[in-house]
Design a protein around this motif. Structure first.
Motif, PDB file in Angstrom:
ATOM      1  N   GLY A  59       1.829  10.055  15.597  1.00 45.79           N
ATOM      2  CA  GLY A  59       1.112  11.296  15.908  1.00 45.79           C
ATOM      3  C   GLY A  59       1.787  12.527  15.326  1.00 45.79           C
ATOM      4  O   GLY A  59       1.127  13.525  15.024  1.00 45.79           O
ATOM      5  N   ALA A  60       3.105  12.476  15.155  1.00 50.71           N
ATOM      6  CA  ALA A  60       3.859  13.615  14.633  1.00 50.71           C
ATOM      7  C   ALA A  60       3.804  13.710  13.102  1.00 50.71           C
ATOM      8  O   ALA A  60       4.203  14.732  12.537  1.00 50.71           O
ATOM      9  CB  ALA A  60       5.318  13.528  15.091  1.00 50.71           C
ATOM     10  N   LEU A  61       3.310  12.670  12.447  1.00 51.13           N
ATOM     11  CA  LEU A  61       3.237  12.684  10.982  1.00 51.13           C
ATOM     12  C   LEU A  61       2.099  13.575  10.499  1.00 51.13           C
ATOM     13  O   LEU A  61       1.038  13.629  11.123  1.00 51.13           O
ATOM     14  CB  LEU A  61       3.003  11.267  10.443  1.00 51.13           C
ATOM     15  CG  LEU A  61       4.128  10.262  10.590  1.00 51.13           C
ATOM     16  CD1 LEU A  61       3.617   8.868  10.204  1.00 51.13           C
ATOM     17  CD2 LEU A  61       5.321  10.651   9.734  1.00 51.13           C
ATOM     18  N   PRO A  62       2.291  14.234   9.355  1.00 50.80           N
ATOM     19  CA  PRO A  62       1.165  14.979   8.775  1.00 50.80           C
ATOM     20  C   PRO A  62       0.097  13.995   8.290  1.00 50.80           C
ATOM     21  O   PRO A  62       0.399  12.849   7.953  1.00 50.80           O
ATOM     22  CB  PRO A  62       1.797  15.735   7.597  1.00 50.80           C
ATOM     23  CG  PRO A  62       3.055  15.001   7.279  1.00 50.80           C
ATOM     24  CD  PRO A  62       3.511  14.349   8.557  1.00 50.80           C
ATOM     25  N   ALA A  63      -1.136  14.448   8.245  1.00 47.21           N
ATOM     26  CA  ALA A  63      -2.253  13.579   7.856  1.00 47.21           C
ATOM     27  C   ALA A  63      -2.024  12.945   6.492  1.00 47.21           C
ATOM     28  O   ALA A  63      -2.381  11.776   6.276  1.00 47.21           O
ATOM     29  CB  ALA A  63      -3.565  14.363   7.872  1.00 47.21           C
ATOM     30  N   THR A  64      -1.394  13.661   5.566  1.00 46.49           N
ATOM     31  CA  THR A  64      -1.173  13.123   4.221  1.00 46.49           C
ATOM     32  C   THR A  64      -0.227  11.922   4.238  1.00 46.49           C
ATOM     33  O   THR A  64      -0.303  11.068   3.363  1.00 46.49           O
ATOM     34  CB  THR A  64      -0.594  14.210   3.283  1.00 46.49           C
ATOM     35  OG1 THR A  64       0.578  14.757   3.892  1.00 46.49           O
ATOM     36  CG2 THR A  64      -1.612  15.313   3.024  1.00 46.49           C
ATOM     37  N   ALA A  65       0.660  11.859   5.220  1.00 48.78           N
ATOM     38  CA  ALA A  65       1.606  10.739   5.312  1.00 48.78           C
ATOM     39  C   ALA A  65       0.960   9.492   5.909  1.00 48.78           C
ATOM     40  O   ALA A  65       1.542   8.418   5.859  1.00 48.78           O
ATOM     41  CB  ALA A  65       2.817  11.150   6.149  1.00 48.78           C
ATOM     42  N   LYS A  66      -0.230   9.644   6.469  1.00 45.36           N
ATOM     43  CA  LYS A  66      -0.892   8.518   7.139  1.00 45.36           C
ATOM     44  C   LYS A  66      -1.797   7.718   6.208  1.00 45.36           C
ATOM     45  O   LYS A  66      -2.519   6.838   6.646  1.00 45.36           O
ATOM     46  CB  LYS A  66      -1.698   9.037   8.335  1.00 45.36           C
ATOM     47  CG  LYS A  66      -0.811   9.631   9.421  1.00 45.36           C
ATOM     48  CD  LYS A  66      -1.631  10.140  10.584  1.00 45.36           C
ATOM     49  CE  LYS A  66      -0.745  10.713  11.651  1.00 45.36           C
ATOM     50  NZ  LYS A  66      -1.508  11.219  12.800  1.00 45.36           N
ATOM     51  N   VAL A  67      -1.747   8.021   4.906  1.00 42.37           N
ATOM     52  CA  VAL A  67      -2.540   7.298   3.931  1.00 42.37           C
ATOM     53  C   VAL A  67      -1.612   6.357   3.171  1.00 42.37           C
ATOM     54  O   VAL A  67      -0.696   6.812   2.485  1.00 42.37           O
ATOM     55  CB  VAL A  67      -3.229   8.277   2.949  1.00 42.37           C
ATOM     56  CG1 VAL A  67      -4.051   7.498   1.917  1.00 42.37           C
ATOM     57  CG2 VAL A  67      -4.088   9.259   3.702  1.00 42.37           C
ATOM     58  N   PRO A  68      -1.814   5.046   3.311  1.00 41.23           N
ATOM     59  CA  PRO A  68      -0.907   4.106   2.632  1.00 41.23           C
ATOM     60  C   PRO A  68      -1.072   4.164   1.121  1.00 41.23           C
ATOM     61  O   PRO A  68      -2.150   4.485   0.622  1.00 41.23           O
ATOM     62  CB  PRO A  68      -1.308   2.739   3.192  1.00 41.23           C
ATOM     63  CG  PRO A  68      -2.699   2.912   3.695  1.00 41.23           C
ATOM     64  CD  PRO A  68      -2.852   4.360   4.078  1.00 41.23           C
ATOM     65  N   PRO A  69      -0.002   3.851   0.401  1.00 43.96           N
ATOM     66  CA  PRO A  69      -0.106   3.818  -1.062  1.00 43.96           C
ATOM     67  C   PRO A  69      -1.043   2.695  -1.493  1.00 43.96           C
ATOM     68  O   PRO A  69      -1.179   1.692  -0.810  1.00 43.96           O
ATOM     69  CB  PRO A  69       1.320   3.567  -1.526  1.00 43.96           C
ATOM     70  CG  PRO A  69       2.014   2.950  -0.355  1.00 43.96           C
ATOM     71  CD  PRO A  69       1.316   3.456   0.868  1.00 43.96           C
TER      72      PRO A  69
END
Length: 170
Positions: free
Chosen positions: A154-164
């Motif tokens: 939940g603390a991650l920015p949305a951009t970090a939640k997209v897997p490579p």
């Protein structure tokens, strides 16, 4: 064991195997998931697949200190192969020293493992050091609570939640 070079170690005790998220959380947050979390772990559900990771106590021959080696399957399968081929527990009293050679950096890091030819029995000083300093690895590498994984996610920015994107092999 990280920078390119040769590292000589002596395995001590038993290893542990666990599922670690290397992404998206980063190195500072050691996030260990569990196969039972698969349907609820938000990172796993998003496509960040945890990696089989292993840890074992070692004596680093550079400074003769007891440390923990935490790496992936490539190194630990070599220790297992040594046990099968030689019928000797690589961390037991007849185990050898191993030389781990690291080449490359980052995602291009490669490891090779070579067992020395002779057994490296523990000295009385090493036995004393092990008894005084060994910590059960199962205590260090237990699964992160699912609520904590959800909190970190939940603390991650949305951009970090997209897997490579995974490259197709073929």
């Amino acid at each position: 064991i990280g920078a390119p070079g040769d590292y000589t170690i002596r395995l001590v005790g038993n290893h542990v195997k666990f599922l670690r998220h290397w992404q998206p959380f980063g190195a500072k947050d050691r996030v260990i998931t569990h196969k039972d979390y698969k349907d609820e772990d938000p990172a796993w559900k998003a496509g960040f697949y945890p990696r089989d990771t292993y840890a074992i106590h070692v004596i680093d021959r550079k400074d003769n200190k007891l440390k923990v080696l935490e790496k992936g399957r490539s190194i630990f399968k070599e220790f297992a192969k040594y046990k099968i081929v030689n019928d000797i527990n690589p961390a037991g009293k007849e185990g050898p020293d191993f030389v781990i050679t690291v080449t490359g950096k980052g995602l291009k890091t490669k490891y090779s493992v070579t067992a020395k030819a002779k057994a490296a029995p523990f000295t009385p000083e090493e036995i004393a050091m092990i008894k005084e300093n060994i910590v059960p690895l199962a205590d260090i590498y237990k699964s992160t609570a699912l609520d904590k994984i959800k909190e970190l996610w939940g603390a991650l920015p949305a951009t970090a939640k997209v897997p490579p994107k995974r490259e197709e092999k073929g």
